[in-house]
Scaffold this active site. Sequence first.
Site, mmCIF file in Angstrom:
data_model
loop_
_atom_site.group_PDB
_atom_site.id
_atom_site.type_symbol
_atom_site.label_atom_id
_atom_site.label_comp_id
_atom_site.label_asym_id
_atom_site.label_seq_id
_atom_site.Cartn_x
_atom_site.Cartn_y
_atom_site.Cartn_z
ATOM 1 N N ARG A 1 39.741 41.847 38.079
ATOM 2 C CA ARG A 1 40.193 41.191 39.305
ATOM 3 C C ARG A 1 41.359 40.285 38.944
ATOM 4 N NH1 ARG A 1 39.820 36.830 37.292
ATOM 5 N NH2 ARG A 1 40.632 36.002 39.226
ATOM 6 N N GLY A 2 41.984 39.725 39.989
ATOM 7 C CA GLY A 2 43.211 38.951 39.773
ATOM 8 C C GLY A 2 44.383 39.895 40.000
ATOM 9 N N ALA A 3 45.364 39.448 40.810
ATOM 10 C CA ALA A 3 46.418 40.355 41.283
ATOM 11 C C ALA A 3 47.168 41.094 40.164
ATOM 12 C CB ALA A 3 47.378 39.587 42.181
ATOM 13 N N ARG B 1 41.352 47.545 46.837
ATOM 14 C CA ARG B 1 41.394 46.135 47.272
ATOM 15 C C ARG B 1 42.721 45.932 48.000
ATOM 16 N NH1 ARG B 1 39.525 41.378 43.635
ATOM 17 N NH2 ARG B 1 39.112 40.546 45.706
ATOM 18 N N GLN C 1 34.637 32.486 40.455
ATOM 19 C CA GLN C 1 35.654 32.765 39.418
ATOM 20 C C GLN C 1 35.976 31.507 38.615
ATOM 21 O OE1 GLN C 1 35.844 33.820 42.585
ATOM 22 N NE2 GLN C 1 36.918 35.773 42.774
ATOM 23 N N ASP D 1 48.137 36.385 45.606
ATOM 24 C CA ASP D 1 47.888 37.828 45.712
ATOM 25 C C ASP D 1 49.008 38.552 46.437
ATOM 26 O OD1 ASP D 1 45.079 36.739 45.127
ATOM 27 O OD2 ASP D 1 44.935 38.921 44.892
HETATM 28 O O1 MRU Z 1 39.224 38.079 44.298
HETATM 29 P P1 MRU Z 1 40.006 37.832 43.043
HETATM 30 O O2 MRU Z 1 39.206 37.197 41.961
HETATM 31 O O3 MRU Z 1 40.742 39.070 42.597
HETATM 32 O O4 MRU Z 1 41.110 36.778 43.496
HETATM 33 C C1 MRU Z 1 42.027 36.317 42.553
HETATM 34 C C2 MRU Z 1 42.949 35.274 43.084
HETATM 35 O O5 MRU Z 1 42.892 34.888 44.231
HETATM 36 C C3 MRU Z 1 44.015 34.781 42.151
HETATM 37 O O6 MRU Z 1 44.351 33.462 42.454
HETATM 38 C C4 MRU Z 1 45.272 35.664 42.302
HETATM 39 O O7 MRU Z 1 44.951 37.015 42.227
HETATM 40 C C5 MRU Z 1 46.282 35.344 41.266
HETATM 41 S S1 MRU Z 1 45.708 35.813 39.657
HETATM 42 C C6 MRU Z 1 46.893 35.489 38.519
#
Ligand code: MRU
Length: 346
Positions: free
Chosen positions: A49-51, A94, A198, A239
């Site tokens: 996870r994470g963009a 996603r 997270q 994201d």
């Molecule tokens: O649902 P997630 O854990 O994928 O959400 C992640 C976030 O909101 C982060 O802040 C975003 O993706 C930036 S990660 C460098």
Amino acid sequence: MLNKEIRPIQWSDNSLYLLDQTLLPHSETMIQLKTWPETVDAIKDMRVRGAPALGVTAGYAMALAAMELNQCKEGFQQFISKLTEISAKIHAARPTAVNIRWAITRQLQVANKCKDELEASNELLKEAQKMEREDVEINRCIGEHGRNLISYGNILTHCNTGALATAGYGTALGVVRASWENGNKIHVFHTETRPFLQGARLTAWELARLGIPSTMIVDGAAGLFMNEKTIQHVIVGADRIAANGDTANKIGTYSLAVLANENSIPFYVAAPISTIDLTIATGGGIPIEERPADEVTHLGEIRTAAPDTKVRNPSFDITPARYITAFITENGVIRQPFETTIPATI
Ligand code: MRU
């Protein structure tokens, strides 16, 4: 298995290996994925996870799909048409992080330049590996551009934006790391980040590993700490960033931005240029993922909500551009007015 440098996405033996983030901080387990549908499931289940990490993983999912289609020997036209169909399924895993669309588009462009399936499957793997390497370099660059903006005091962050959310190093947490490595005396306050935790599970784990002093707060305590002047800076990831600077990030980011504005605290967003989506004019056009209710009603296997409790679980919210002090990107720091500075920087 891991040293200080966390590499959550690795390629080896014709397989993709992901550090399973649903098992952290209790277990550091790499899962092996041999097919694109397994990779899509890993994305949906938040094992990765994470963009930026989603972008790199999507790049590898396309490479796995190309290898599989190469076995079918149905001709190059059919190969491209099936790869395009699969890319739509990877995209749908996603919806909010634009990085998935960015990665599959880049991979389809690579495939379309090839002469046959074999060349395409080789080139897509090389491109995914390039995306992985580039992501770490970009994050280090973001860190260098941002480290002087958060050079003292208590820094509040939300969700996880570290090495785990990327191919390595991190975006917002990368800036924190760069500031710390530069010798600055800083302390990180991070939220738990309900409901998926997270912050509690991943950010706390990363900060401890890096030796950066930190304190966890519940999401709802941010206002109190800002109001009593405990917090000097807020920094988060993104994201998707619309052309006008409106930003989608983890649910709760909007509240933090409003509170930061109310308390005259600078609010920074650190993200790679690939997170900027110029096809969307304002935040209203960004799709918001809604996740399953049991993430809210349960803590692990244990139900915490009363029976039949109705739930809404949007995973992201939109922070209007007016609350954002600056974006920190690999191309430099972007300040207001974003309508002109964003297009000029990318
Ligand atoms: O649902 P997630 O854990 O994928 O959400 C992640 C976030 O909101 C982060 O802040 C975003 O993706 C930036 S990660 C460098």
